[in-house]
Scaffold this motif. Structure first.
Motif, PDB file in Angstrom:
ATOM      1  N   GLY A   1       6.536   1.595  -9.218  1.00  0.00           N
ATOM      2  CA  GLY A   1       6.532   0.517  -8.221  1.00  0.00           C
ATOM      3  C   GLY A   1       7.850  -0.213  -8.086  1.00  0.00           C
ATOM      4  N   ASN A   2       8.890   0.313  -8.688  1.00  0.00           N
ATOM      5  CA  ASN A   2      10.228  -0.292  -8.596  1.00  0.00           C
ATOM      6  C   ASN A   2      10.640  -0.417  -7.123  1.00  0.00           C
ATOM      7  N   PRO A   3      10.944  -1.648  -6.665  1.00  0.00           N
ATOM      8  CA  PRO A   3      11.326  -1.813  -5.248  1.00  0.00           C
ATOM      9  C   PRO A   3      12.627  -1.106  -4.884  1.00  0.00           C
TER      10      PRO A   3
ATOM     11  N   PHE B   1      -3.877   1.130  -5.980  1.00  0.00           N
ATOM     12  CA  PHE B   1      -2.732   0.653  -6.758  1.00  0.00           C
ATOM     13  C   PHE B   1      -1.415   0.982  -6.063  1.00  0.00           C
ATOM     14  N   TRP B   2      -1.266   2.240  -5.650  1.00  0.00           N
ATOM     15  CA  TRP B   2       0.014   2.642  -5.065  1.00  0.00           C
ATOM     16  C   TRP B   2       0.236   2.055  -3.677  1.00  0.00           C
ATOM     17  N   HIS B   3      -0.823   1.925  -2.900  1.00  0.00           N
ATOM     18  CA  HIS B   3      -0.665   1.257  -1.610  1.00  0.00           C
ATOM     19  C   HIS B   3      -0.294  -0.221  -1.818  1.00  0.00           C
ATOM     20  N   SER B   4      -0.833  -0.827  -2.863  1.00  0.00           N
ATOM     21  CA  SER B   4      -0.491  -2.224  -3.167  1.00  0.00           C
ATOM     22  C   SER B   4       0.979  -2.349  -3.537  1.00  0.00           C
ATOM     23  N   GLU B   5       1.462  -1.417  -4.372  1.00  0.00           N
ATOM     24  CA  GLU B   5       2.876  -1.438  -4.765  1.00  0.00           C
ATOM     25  C   GLU B   5       3.776  -1.244  -3.550  1.00  0.00           C
ATOM     26  N   ALA B   6       3.449  -0.257  -2.730  1.00  0.00           N
ATOM     27  CA  ALA B   6       4.268   0.030  -1.551  1.00  0.00           C
ATOM     28  C   ALA B   6       4.238  -1.124  -0.559  1.00  0.00           C
ATOM     29  N   CYS B   7       3.052  -1.696  -0.359  1.00  0.00           N
ATOM     30  CA  CYS B   7       2.921  -2.834   0.558  1.00  0.00           C
ATOM     31  C   CYS B   7       3.758  -4.015   0.063  1.00  0.00           C
ATOM     32  N   GLY B   8       3.696  -4.272  -1.246  1.00  0.00           N
ATOM     33  CA  GLY B   8       4.494  -5.357  -1.817  1.00  0.00           C
ATOM     34  C   GLY B   8       5.981  -5.138  -1.653  1.00  0.00           C
ATOM     35  N   ASN B   9       6.367  -3.874  -1.503  1.00  0.00           N
ATOM     36  CA  ASN B   9       7.780  -3.534  -1.289  1.00  0.00           C
ATOM     37  C   ASN B   9       8.114  -3.342   0.185  1.00  0.00           C
ATOM     38  N   GLY B  10       7.193  -3.758   1.053  1.00  0.00           N
ATOM     39  CA  GLY B  10       7.489  -3.788   2.487  1.00  0.00           C
ATOM     40  C   GLY B  10       7.034  -2.601   3.307  1.00  0.00           C
ATOM     41  N   ASN B  11       6.268  -1.659   2.721  1.00  0.00           N
ATOM     42  CA  ASN B  11       5.876  -0.476   3.473  1.00  0.00           C
ATOM     43  C   ASN B  11       4.778  -0.795   4.484  1.00  0.00           C
ATOM     44  N   LEU B  12       5.023  -0.492   5.737  1.00  0.00           N
ATOM     45  CA  LEU B  12       4.102  -0.819   6.813  1.00  0.00           C
ATOM     46  C   LEU B  12       2.853   0.057   6.785  1.00  0.00           C
ATOM     47  N   GLU B  13       3.026   1.354   6.513  1.00  0.00           N
ATOM     48  CA  GLU B  13       1.878   2.259   6.474  1.00  0.00           C
ATOM     49  C   GLU B  13       0.863   1.805   5.424  1.00  0.00           C
ATOM     50  N   SER B  14       1.368   1.457   4.231  1.00  0.00           N
ATOM     51  CA  SER B  14       0.471   1.047   3.154  1.00  0.00           C
ATOM     52  C   SER B  14      -0.191  -0.291   3.429  1.00  0.00           C
ATOM     53  N   GLN B  15       0.478  -1.162   4.154  1.00  0.00           N
ATOM     54  CA  GLN B  15      -0.143  -2.447   4.487  1.00  0.00           C
ATOM     55  C   GLN B  15      -1.395  -2.225   5.337  1.00  0.00           C
ATOM     56  N   GLY B  16      -1.310  -1.316   6.293  1.00  0.00           N
ATOM     57  CA  GLY B  16      -2.483  -0.990   7.098  1.00  0.00           C
ATOM     58  C   GLY B  16      -3.563  -0.310   6.275  1.00  0.00           C
ATOM     59  N   ALA B  17      -3.158   0.604   5.369  1.00  0.00           N
ATOM     60  CA  ALA B  17      -4.129   1.298   4.523  1.00  0.00           C
ATOM     61  C   ALA B  17      -4.861   0.320   3.614  1.00  0.00           C
TER      62      ALA B  17
END
Length: 377
Positions: free
Chosen positions: A154-156, A183-199
């Motif tokens: 989850g390293n940004p 877990f991984w969608h949460s990490e990606a969303c926290g790092n700004g990923n738009l796809e994971s925020q929707g997921a």
């Protein structure tokens, strides 16, 4: 699940930004940048040739970019990285995934400090190659291993795209594990990923990998929708429709369907085309439903047929099951045969609609809607 290459990670140096008046044309700025880089190259600047290649690459002049990167591939890891992407994706040259994989392996296995900031992205791209079986023997397990390296807990500063892709991988494959996906969608969303925020919004909404939380779901979906996530917008339309906010559902769906160029939308938002298409299809379907039944909008059977057709066509580009018979069945839906839309999001937004017990017994229930909404990778 069709993936995209990771963009070149930023380094300490960037493209030159030539000064000029605000109303200066893009062509004039491009010409000015070329002129500055030519002077820097003549002056022996070791970075100038890469910057020139990158300038061409960002402008879509891939053949010119390829020439510049080829000249520095043995001395510049950034140039090597871009060559790997271009050969794998066939940008400015014929697709050659084996060559693309070879460049990425060189970067990943290099001990040079100059390659350090590229390693996470190279690991992501290699994972993509193993997942797709292009340039290497297909192996989902090896793809998982490489993406875990690229995601780096989850390293940004690592590959956020790998973090999001792991969320998708654990949602709809033989490695299915919805808690890991969350877990991984949460990490990606926290790092700004738009796809994971929707997921994440979808997972919260339907309690997949996490306890159901409508408030958190709507927060994620609305924020993702505002940032341009079409799939999140499609799920908001479904939510508004299910809550009988028909005018809102129709208005949002209308905006989504006005721009349905899947490839452009995917490139603009950096979201997978598969999910962009699903979002547009969902919006078109519910808009058609509102128009057919006069819910929140004036009843219009002709317009309803148009949007039903659009919803089917968006999916048929990915699937081959749709037909005129399906469209006819959809148009025959009426209030005496409602379909209960209980959504199971078992693959982070790949929705499956089920009819309720009574409708499952009813042989006249139109299978077209159920079939239309059965989204899979």
């Amino acid at each position: 699940m069709k993936l995209r290459s990771e963009r070149l990670p930023p380094a300490c140096s960037a493209q030159p930004a030539p000064e000029g008046p605000e109303n200066c044309s893009r062509a004039a700025l491009f010409a000015k940048a070329e002129e500055l880089l030519a002077k820097r190259t003549a002056g022996g600047d070791p970075l100038a040739r890469f910057l020139k290649g990158q300038l061409y690459y960002e402008e879509g002049l891939y053949e010119e970019a390829l020439i510049q990167f080829e000249k520095i591939k043995d001395t510049d890891f950034q140039g090597m990285y871009q060559l790997g992407v271009m050969h794998y994706d066939g940008l400015g040259t014929k697709e050659d995934p084996e060559k693309g994989v070879a460049y990425m392996k060189k970067i990943l296995n290099s001990d040079s400090p100059k390659a350090r900031h590229l390693k996470f992205a190279a690991a992501y791209n290699l994972g993509r190659a193993y997942y797709e079986g292009c340039g290497v023997k297909q192996s989902t397990e090896e793809a998982e291993r490489l993406w875990l390296i690229a995601a780096d807990h989850g390293n940004p500063k690592a590959s956020v795209k790998a973090q999001s892709t792991l969320g998708l991988l654990y949602s709809a494959s033989v490695l299915k594990d919805l808690k890991k996906a969350f877990f991984w969608h949460s990490e990606a969303c926290g790092n700004g990923n738009l796809e994971s925020q929707g997921a994440l919004g979808v997972m919260y909404l339907y309690g997949q990998g996490v306890c159901r939380n409508t408030k958190a779901a709507l927060k994620c979906l609305r924020e993702a929708a505002e940032r341009g996530n079409i799939y999140a917008q499609g799920h908001l339309v479904e939510y508004y429709y299910s809550r009988k906010f028909y005018s809102t559902a129709a208005a949002v769906a209308k905006r989504i369907t006005e721009n349905d160029d899947i490839d452009v939308l995917a490139k603009t938002t950096d979201c997978l085309p598969t999910y962009v298409a699903k979002g547009v299809a969902m919006a078109a379907f519910y808009l058609a439903r509102c128009l057919q039944l006069g819910l929140g909008v004036q009843q219009d059977q002709a317009a309803a047929k148009k949007y039903y057709s659009k919803s089917v066509l968006k999916e048929v580009r990915k699937r081959r099951w749709a037909s005129q018979r399906v469209l006819k069945q959809v148009m025959e839906v009426n209030e005496t045969h409602p379909v209960c839309k209980q959504i199971c999001v078992s693959d982070c937004g790949a929705s499956t609609y089920h009819t309720n017990k009574q409708n499952r017994k009813n042989k006249t229930t139109p299978n077209a809607i159920v079939k239309y909404a059965h989204f899979k990778y």
